[in-house]
Design a protein around this motif. Structure first.
Motif, PDB file in Angstrom:
ATOM      1  N   LEU A 111       0.830  -1.199   0.000  1.00  0.00           N
ATOM      2  CA  LEU A 111       0.000   0.000   0.000  1.00  0.00           C
ATOM      3  C   LEU A 111       0.865   1.249   0.000  1.00  0.00           C
ATOM      4  O   LEU A 111       0.636   2.194  -0.764  1.00  0.00           O
ATOM      5  CB  LEU A 111      -0.915  -0.004   1.229  1.00  0.00           C
ATOM      6  N   ALA A 112       1.868   1.259   0.882  1.00  0.00           N
ATOM      7  CA  ALA A 112       2.754   2.416   0.959  1.00  0.00           C
ATOM      8  C   ALA A 112       3.471   2.643  -0.364  1.00  0.00           C
ATOM      9  O   ALA A 112       3.525   3.770  -0.887  1.00  0.00           O
ATOM     10  CB  ALA A 112       3.764   2.217   2.089  1.00  0.00           C
ATOM     11  N   TYR A 113       4.030   1.562  -0.921  1.00  0.00           N
ATOM     12  CA  TYR A 113       4.777   1.688  -2.173  1.00  0.00           C
ATOM     13  C   TYR A 113       3.883   2.159  -3.320  1.00  0.00           C
ATOM     14  O   TYR A 113       4.274   3.027  -4.108  1.00  0.00           O
ATOM     15  CB  TYR A 113       5.426   0.349  -2.521  1.00  0.00           C
ATOM     16  N   GLN A 114       2.678   1.595  -3.415  1.00  0.00           N
ATOM     17  CA  GLN A 114       1.775   1.970  -4.499  1.00  0.00           C
ATOM     18  C   GLN A 114       1.323   3.424  -4.375  1.00  0.00           C
ATOM     19  O   GLN A 114       1.208   4.138  -5.378  1.00  0.00           O
ATOM     20  CB  GLN A 114       0.566   1.031  -4.518  1.00  0.00           C
ATOM     21  N   ILE A 115       1.028   3.855  -3.163  1.00  0.00           N
ATOM     22  CA  ILE A 115       0.654   5.263  -2.960  1.00  0.00           C
ATOM     23  C   ILE A 115       1.794   6.174  -3.405  1.00  0.00           C
ATOM     24  O   ILE A 115       1.589   7.155  -4.130  1.00  0.00           O
ATOM     25  CB  ILE A 115       0.281   5.517  -1.492  1.00  0.00           C
ATOM     26  N   MET A 116       3.008   5.833  -2.971  1.00  0.00           N
ATOM     27  CA  MET A 116       4.163   6.651  -3.346  1.00  0.00           C
ATOM     28  C   MET A 116       4.369   6.649  -4.853  1.00  0.00           C
ATOM     29  O   MET A 116       4.675   7.693  -5.452  1.00  0.00           O
ATOM     30  CB  MET A 116       5.408   6.117  -2.631  1.00  0.00           C
ATOM     31  N   ALA A 117       4.187   5.490  -5.495  1.00  0.00           N
ATOM     32  CA  ALA A 117       4.420   5.394  -6.936  1.00  0.00           C
ATOM     33  C   ALA A 117       3.427   6.239  -7.724  1.00  0.00           C
ATOM     34  O   ALA A 117       3.809   6.983  -8.637  1.00  0.00           O
ATOM     35  CB  ALA A 117       4.342   3.927  -7.376  1.00  0.00           C
ATOM     36  N   CYS A 172       9.895   3.883   4.805  1.00  0.00           N
ATOM     37  CA  CYS A 172       9.283   4.937   5.615  1.00  0.00           C
ATOM     38  C   CYS A 172      10.056   6.246   5.493  1.00  0.00           C
ATOM     39  O   CYS A 172       9.475   7.325   5.357  1.00  0.00           O
ATOM     40  CB  CYS A 172       9.220   4.490   7.074  1.00  0.00           C
ATOM     41  N   LEU A 173      11.386   6.150   5.522  1.00  0.00           N
ATOM     42  CA  LEU A 173      12.222   7.355   5.378  1.00  0.00           C
ATOM     43  C   LEU A 173      12.029   8.000   4.011  1.00  0.00           C
ATOM     44  O   LEU A 173      11.987   9.233   3.888  1.00  0.00           O
ATOM     45  CB  LEU A 173      13.691   6.993   5.594  1.00  0.00           C
ATOM     46  N   SER A 174      11.891   7.171   2.976  1.00  0.00           N
ATOM     47  CA  SER A 174      11.634   7.710   1.637  1.00  0.00           C
ATOM     48  C   SER A 174      10.301   8.451   1.598  1.00  0.00           C
ATOM     49  O   SER A 174      10.200   9.552   1.027  1.00  0.00           O
ATOM     50  CB  SER A 174      11.640   6.569   0.614  1.00  0.00           C
ATOM     51  N   ALA A 175       9.264   7.870   2.213  1.00  0.00           N
ATOM     52  CA  ALA A 175       7.950   8.515   2.238  1.00  0.00           C
ATOM     53  C   ALA A 175       7.993   9.832   3.014  1.00  0.00           C
ATOM     54  O   ALA A 175       7.368  10.822   2.615  1.00  0.00           O
ATOM     55  CB  ALA A 175       6.920   7.573   2.851  1.00  0.00           C
ATOM     56  N   LEU A 176       8.716   9.844   4.113  1.00  0.00           N
ATOM     57  CA  LEU A 176       8.842  11.086   4.901  1.00  0.00           C
ATOM     58  C   LEU A 176       9.575  12.161   4.095  1.00  0.00           C
ATOM     59  O   LEU A 176       9.215  13.347   4.158  1.00  0.00           O
ATOM     60  CB  LEU A 176       9.574  10.799   6.206  1.00  0.00           C
ATOM     61  N   ALA A 177      10.601  11.756   3.331  1.00  0.00           N
ATOM     62  CA  ALA A 177      11.317  12.724   2.501  1.00  0.00           C
ATOM     63  C   ALA A 177      10.388  13.305   1.428  1.00  0.00           C
ATOM     64  O   ALA A 177      10.390  14.524   1.179  1.00  0.00           O
ATOM     65  CB  ALA A 177      12.522  12.053   1.852  1.00  0.00           C
ATOM     66  N   LEU A 178       9.572  12.461   0.809  1.00  0.00           N
ATOM     67  CA  LEU A 178       8.625  12.950  -0.205  1.00  0.00           C
ATOM     68  C   LEU A 178       7.570  13.867   0.415  1.00  0.00           C
ATOM     69  O   LEU A 178       7.136  14.839  -0.214  1.00  0.00           O
ATOM     70  CB  LEU A 178       7.951  11.765  -0.898  1.00  0.00           C
ATOM     71  N   THR A 179       7.174  13.569   1.651  1.00  0.00           N
ATOM     72  CA  THR A 179       6.234  14.456   2.350  1.00  0.00           C
ATOM     73  C   THR A 179       6.840  15.844   2.524  1.00  0.00           C
ATOM     74  O   THR A 179       6.175  16.865   2.263  1.00  0.00           O
ATOM     75  CB  THR A 179       5.878  13.867   3.736  1.00  0.00           C
ATOM     76  N   ALA A 180       8.092  15.885   2.957  1.00  0.00           N
ATOM     77  CA  ALA A 180       8.770  17.171   3.140  1.00  0.00           C
ATOM     78  C   ALA A 180       8.906  17.920   1.820  1.00  0.00           C
ATOM     79  O   ALA A 180       8.726  19.147   1.757  1.00  0.00           O
ATOM     80  CB  ALA A 180      10.141  16.931   3.771  1.00  0.00           C
ATOM     81  N   ILE A 181       9.201  17.187   0.743  1.00  0.00           N
ATOM     82  CA  ILE A 181       9.325  17.818  -0.578  1.00  0.00           C
ATOM     83  C   ILE A 181       7.989  18.412  -1.009  1.00  0.00           C
ATOM     84  O   ILE A 181       7.914  19.558  -1.489  1.00  0.00           O
ATOM     85  CB  ILE A 181       9.822  16.794  -1.606  1.00  0.00           C
ATOM     86  N   ALA A 182       6.902  17.647  -0.835  1.00  0.00           N
ATOM     87  CA  ALA A 182       5.575  18.119  -1.242  1.00  0.00           C
ATOM     88  C   ALA A 182       5.129  19.327  -0.430  1.00  0.00           C
ATOM     89  O   ALA A 182       4.366  20.173  -0.929  1.00  0.00           O
ATOM     90  CB  ALA A 182       4.559  16.994  -1.106  1.00  0.00           C
ATOM     91  N   SER A 194       3.983   6.772   4.818  1.00  0.00           N
ATOM     92  CA  SER A 194       4.941   6.606   5.918  1.00  0.00           C
ATOM     93  C   SER A 194       4.290   5.922   7.116  1.00  0.00           C
ATOM     94  O   SER A 194       4.918   5.079   7.787  1.00  0.00           O
ATOM     95  CB  SER A 194       5.536   7.956   6.324  1.00  0.00           C
ATOM     96  N   ALA A 195       3.024   6.232   7.390  1.00  0.00           N
ATOM     97  CA  ALA A 195       2.318   5.587   8.496  1.00  0.00           C
ATOM     98  C   ALA A 195       2.122   4.093   8.224  1.00  0.00           C
ATOM     99  O   ALA A 195       2.229   3.260   9.137  1.00  0.00           O
ATOM    100  CB  ALA A 195       0.965   6.265   8.720  1.00  0.00           C
ATOM    101  N   LEU A 196       1.850   3.729   6.985  1.00  0.00           N
ATOM    102  CA  LEU A 196       1.695   2.324   6.632  1.00  0.00           C
ATOM    103  C   LEU A 196       3.005   1.559   6.796  1.00  0.00           C
ATOM    104  O   LEU A 196       3.005   0.397   7.231  1.00  0.00           O
ATOM    105  CB  LEU A 196       1.186   2.199   5.194  1.00  0.00           C
ATOM    106  N   CYS A 197       4.108   2.192   6.459  1.00  0.00           N
ATOM    107  CA  CYS A 197       5.409   1.547   6.673  1.00  0.00           C
ATOM    108  C   CYS A 197       5.639   1.280   8.155  1.00  0.00           C
ATOM    109  O   CYS A 197       6.166   0.220   8.534  1.00  0.00           O
ATOM    110  CB  CYS A 197       6.532   2.423   6.125  1.00  0.00           C
ATOM    111  N   ALA A 198       5.251   2.225   8.993  1.00  0.00           N
ATOM    112  CA  ALA A 198       5.367   2.013  10.437  1.00  0.00           C
ATOM    113  C   ALA A 198       4.504   0.835  10.877  1.00  0.00           C
ATOM    114  O   ALA A 198       4.900   0.024  11.728  1.00  0.00           O
ATOM    115  CB  ALA A 198       4.966   3.282  11.182  1.00  0.00           C
ATOM    116  N   GLY A 199       3.314   0.711  10.281  1.00  0.00           N
ATOM    117  CA  GLY A 199       2.458  -0.425  10.583  1.00  0.00           C
ATOM    118  C   GLY A 199       3.089  -1.740  10.165  1.00  0.00           C
ATOM    119  O   GLY A 199       2.923  -2.769  10.847  1.00  0.00           O
ATOM    120  N   ALA A 200       3.822  -1.753   9.053  1.00  0.00           N
ATOM    121  CA  ALA A 200       4.510  -2.966   8.609  1.00  0.00           C
ATOM    122  C   ALA A 200       5.585  -3.379   9.605  1.00  0.00           C
ATOM    123  O   ALA A 200       5.776  -4.574   9.873  1.00  0.00           O
ATOM    124  CB  ALA A 200       5.117  -2.735   7.227  1.00  0.00           C
ATOM    125  N   VAL A 201       6.292  -2.396  10.161  1.00  0.00           N
ATOM    126  CA  VAL A 201       7.293  -2.694  11.193  1.00  0.00           C
ATOM    127  C   VAL A 201       6.637  -3.356  12.396  1.00  0.00           C
ATOM    128  O   VAL A 201       7.132  -4.364  12.936  1.00  0.00           O
ATOM    129  CB  VAL A 201       8.032  -1.408  11.622  1.00  0.00           C
TER     130      VAL A 201
END
Length: 411
Positions: free
Chosen positions: A28-34, A91-101, A183-190
């Motif tokens: 889910l996280a990867y697809q949302i990011m993609a 998760c770190l990649s998603a957080l970086a994209l959040t900051a960019i957006a 990023s929240a979904l990645c945390a859930g995967a952990v």
């Protein structure tokens, strides 16, 4: 006797359920990011080549680290650790994209997006080897086909929900909100992996890294069924990957918004879900090789039909059919890989399989972007579909063991 579906989910203290929770949340996280990154890039550049470069930014780190990831998973004790590592990196990649957006990063936005995507390549290198080795520990061998079908069904559910969620969030909220959810979904995967309590086998004696990698490569190369199945998928995805160009189709051909992109990204997975649910109840045991080749040929025909369609909803139906064919292919390839691979080599073979499949997705995205720039959007996709059909014909002729494969031969 193979376990029933209920027994499979409740075996080993719900370990399979927790493993699926990890896989689905990562997907889910990867697809949302993609889907959001593709929209983000095309919104900034309006260049199909820029979409192709997303794949290149991901495949370079993935390709350079996947074989080492497979060695590590095979030779170190905790497969759970590598699953956690991949979740954290994504998760770190998603957080970086959040900051960019959110405009929190100065400089060229497009380059920063590519930099964040690079980290997803490193994360993905560990996902498949760790998942497959944990799968083999949890699921009894006699139930591999059923487990692979269930795993693919849940995988495809994530592939439906992820793109649709990403598109809806971009349309009705913001790109930053979509990245933050990833990023929240990645945390859930952990958390899912931390709650996974299983008895992992003792670590193997560590072999030299390059000797270990070479051993895995020799095994795949010498196994005609495994090698030809992976090559079939690699070239089919390489040439038939129209998904990377969907932002261009959505904006330039159908002229709809990001919600439309989410729908089109989700429809192939919807077709694969329906296929997966059917195969779960009716496993393919006879003429598996012929089923595999026919499914990839059907996928190629759907890609050609998609390129010729100018109707948004007709294209959605065609992509759903393509996903149904691809679902058959994914389930059969996953079952072949699990049955044909010795336990001590699962990490390396999974990594090699990931290179065949994962790199072909990203390199295919780059190829699609280049071809779209050179010959145009629609002709590039038609070319890819026709090449996929050619790959099926060559494989059927050159790999008779795959063509005549019965799954019982691998037990």
């Amino acid at each position: 006797m193979p376990l029933s579906i209920n027994q499979l989910f409740t075996s080993q203290r719900f370990a399979f359920s927790k493993l699926l929770a990890f896989r689905v949340q990562m997907l889910l996280a990867y697809q949302i990011m993609a889907v959001v990154a593709g929209w983000h890039i095309y919104e900034l550049t309006h260049d199909p080549l820029a979409l192709g470069l997303i794949g290149l930014a991901e495949v370079i780190p993935y390709f350079s680290s996947a074989l080492f990831a497979g060695h590590a998973v095979d030779h170190y004790y905790s497969r759970r650790f590598f699953a956690i590592l991949s979740s954290t990196a994504l998760c770190l990649s998603a957080l970086a994209l959040t900051a960019i957006a959110m405009g929190m990063v100065a400089g060229d936005t497009v380059l920063w997006i590519y930099a964040a995507i690079t980290l997803t390549g490193f994360a993905r290198a560990f996902i498949l080897p760790s998942y497959n080795t944990l799968f083999a520990i949890i699921v009894p061998r006699a139930t591999f086909a059923r487990g692979a079908s269930l795993g693919n069904s849940f995988f495809q559910i994530g592939a439906v929900v992820g793109p649709a969620t990403g598109g809806l969030l971009v349309g009705f909220a913001s790109k930053a909100a979509a990245y933050a959810l990833a990023s929240a979904l990645c945390a859930g995967a952990v958390i899912a992996i931390l709650r996974l309590t299983i008895q992992e086998p003792a670590a193997k004696e560590s072999a030299p890294v390059f000797k270990s990698i070479a051993e895995g490569l020799r095994f795949v190369w010498s196994n005609q069924v495994l090698f030809s199945a992976q090559m079939l998928d690699m070239f089919a995805v390489l040439f038939g990957g129209a998904i990377a160009l969907l932002p261009a189709f959505v904006q330039d051909v159908y002229q709809v918004g990001p919600e439309g992109l989410g729908i089109l990204r989700a429809t192939p997975a919807l077709g694969a879900i329906l296929t997966g649910l059917w195969i779960t109840r009716h496993p393919i045991n006879l003429r598996a090789g012929r089923w595999l080749l026919s499914a990839v040929a059907g996928f190629g025909l759907c890609i050609v039909a998609f390129a010729l369609s100018t109707s948004f909803w007709l294209s959605a139906v065609i992509l759903m059919a393509a996903g149904a064919f691809d679902g058959v292919s994914v389930i059969l390839r996953s079952t072949i890989m699990q049955l044909a691979t010795p336990d001590g080599m699962r990490g390396r073979v999974s990594a090699i399989n990931g290179i065949f499949i994962g790199s072909s997705n990203e390199i295919g995205a780059f190829e699609s972007g280049v071809m779209a720039r050179l010959v145009g959007l629609v002709p590039s996709v038609i070319f890819g579909g026709l090449m996929t059909l050619g790959v099926v014909g060559i494989t059927a002729k050159k790999a008779p063991k795959l063509r005549e494969l019965e799954l019982q031969q691998l037990n």
